[in-house]
Write a protein that holds these residues in place. Structure first.
Motif, PDB file in Angstrom:
ATOM      1  N   SER B  17       0.840  -1.199   0.000  1.00  0.00           N
ATOM      2  CA  SER B  17       0.000   0.000   0.000  1.00  0.00           C
ATOM      3  C   SER B  17       0.874   1.249   0.000  1.00  0.00           C
ATOM      4  O   SER B  17       1.986   1.234   0.527  1.00  0.00           O
ATOM      5  CB  SER B  17      -0.902   0.030   1.238  1.00  0.00           C
ATOM      6  N   ARG B  63      -9.479  -0.634  -4.476  1.00  0.00           N
ATOM      7  CA  ARG B  63      -8.119  -0.505  -3.934  1.00  0.00           C
ATOM      8  C   ARG B  63      -7.781   0.957  -3.660  1.00  0.00           C
ATOM      9  O   ARG B  63      -6.836   1.247  -2.915  1.00  0.00           O
ATOM     10  CB  ARG B  63      -7.103  -1.070  -4.925  1.00  0.00           C
ATOM     11  N   SER B  78      -4.148   0.505  -2.183  1.00  0.00           N
ATOM     12  CA  SER B  78      -3.818  -0.792  -1.603  1.00  0.00           C
ATOM     13  C   SER B  78      -3.568  -1.813  -2.710  1.00  0.00           C
ATOM     14  O   SER B  78      -4.076  -1.664  -3.817  1.00  0.00           O
ATOM     15  CB  SER B  78      -4.967  -1.270  -0.713  1.00  0.00           C
ATOM     16  N   GLY B  79      -2.798  -2.841  -2.385  1.00  0.00           N
ATOM     17  CA  GLY B  79      -2.553  -3.874  -3.384  1.00  0.00           C
ATOM     18  C   GLY B  79      -1.987  -3.291  -4.667  1.00  0.00           C
ATOM     19  O   GLY B  79      -2.505  -3.542  -5.756  1.00  0.00           O
ATOM     20  N   ASP B  84      -0.745   1.114 -11.620  1.00  0.00           N
ATOM     21  CA  ASP B  84      -0.996   2.240 -10.712  1.00  0.00           C
ATOM     22  C   ASP B  84       0.135   3.264 -10.777  1.00  0.00           C
ATOM     23  O   ASP B  84       0.018   4.354 -10.213  1.00  0.00           O
ATOM     24  CB  ASP B  84      -1.142   1.749  -9.268  1.00  0.00           C
TER      25      ASP B  84
END
Lengths: 118, 110
Positions: B17, B63, B78-79, B84
């Motif tokens: 994260s 997420r 997150s994850g 991303d």
């Protein structure tokens, strides 16, 4: 397809003028406030101006007040940005954006590049 | 109309994260529950990820989450996944029908 398409960017000399356009399609344009946001090369996003649904209320970032004017033509589903007395620091990609709700810009155009240089 | 302050960079390994802060004042972030977050990949237009502090538009993975405490808002991813990796910008309503953006944070996935 719901979209915004900007046009009108280009190279202009310091002190010159340029008019940007943003064509909206496939949504009820006259029900939304509209916004211009710019991004200088390699820099962050900067809010430039907002206009209400009917075009009567307009708001600007201090750095463009008195030089830029936001307007719209709801019959033509179009948003405009008239930029006068352009400066080198106005060089940026200019995006038009639609706020889904206050401060939530859910639809963006692809941007149009404005370069102010002698 | 000063830009909101974000850290220049943040990073994490896949699956971990990362949290990005966005600090303003009582005239913007602290004064309204109108904070939004945008993801921008190189050469692309920004994409709305969070609005009204913690709401996700349809299609944004869960997420991504947002929060606010006082004059500071935060975005947590997150994850972490490779896709991303991007620049992230916060934005806040700043009163009198004006808005302000943050300085931007480059998120790297190690």
């Amino acid at each position: 397809e719901v979209q915004l398409v900007e046009s009108g960017g280009g190279l202009v000399q310091p002190g010159g003028s340029l008019r940007l356009s943003c064509a909206a399609s496939q949504f009820t344009f006259n029900r939304y406030w509209m916004t211009w946001v710019r991004q200088a090369p390699g820099k962050g996003l900067e809010w430039v101006a907002n206009i209400n649904e009917g075009g009567s209320d307009k708001y600007y970032v201090d750095s463009v007040k008195g030089r830029f004017s936001i307007s719209r033509d709801n019959a033509q589903n179009s948003l405009y940005l008239q930029m006068n007395s352009l400066r080198a620091e106005d060089t940026a990609v200019y995006y038009c954006a639609r706020p889904y709700s206050r401060n939530a810009f859910d639809l963006w155009g692809q941007g149009t590049m404005v370069t102010v240089s002698a | 109309q000063s830009a909101l302050t974000q850290p220049p960079s943040a990073s994490g390994s896949p699956g971990q994260s990362v949290t990005i802060s966005c600090t303003g004042t009582t005239s913007d972030v602290g004064g309204y529950n109108y904070v939004s977050w945008y993801q921008q990949h190189p050469g692309k237009a920004p994409k709305l990820m969070i609005y009204e502090v913690n709401k996700r538009p349809s299609g944004v993975p869960d997420r991504f989450s947002g929060s606010k405490s006082g004059n500071t808002a935060s975005l947590t991813v997150s994850g972490l996944q490779a896709e991303d990796e991007a620049d992230y910008y916060c934005s806040s309503y700043a009163g009198t029908n004006t808005d302000v953006f943050g300085t931007g944070t480059k998120v790297s996935v190690l």
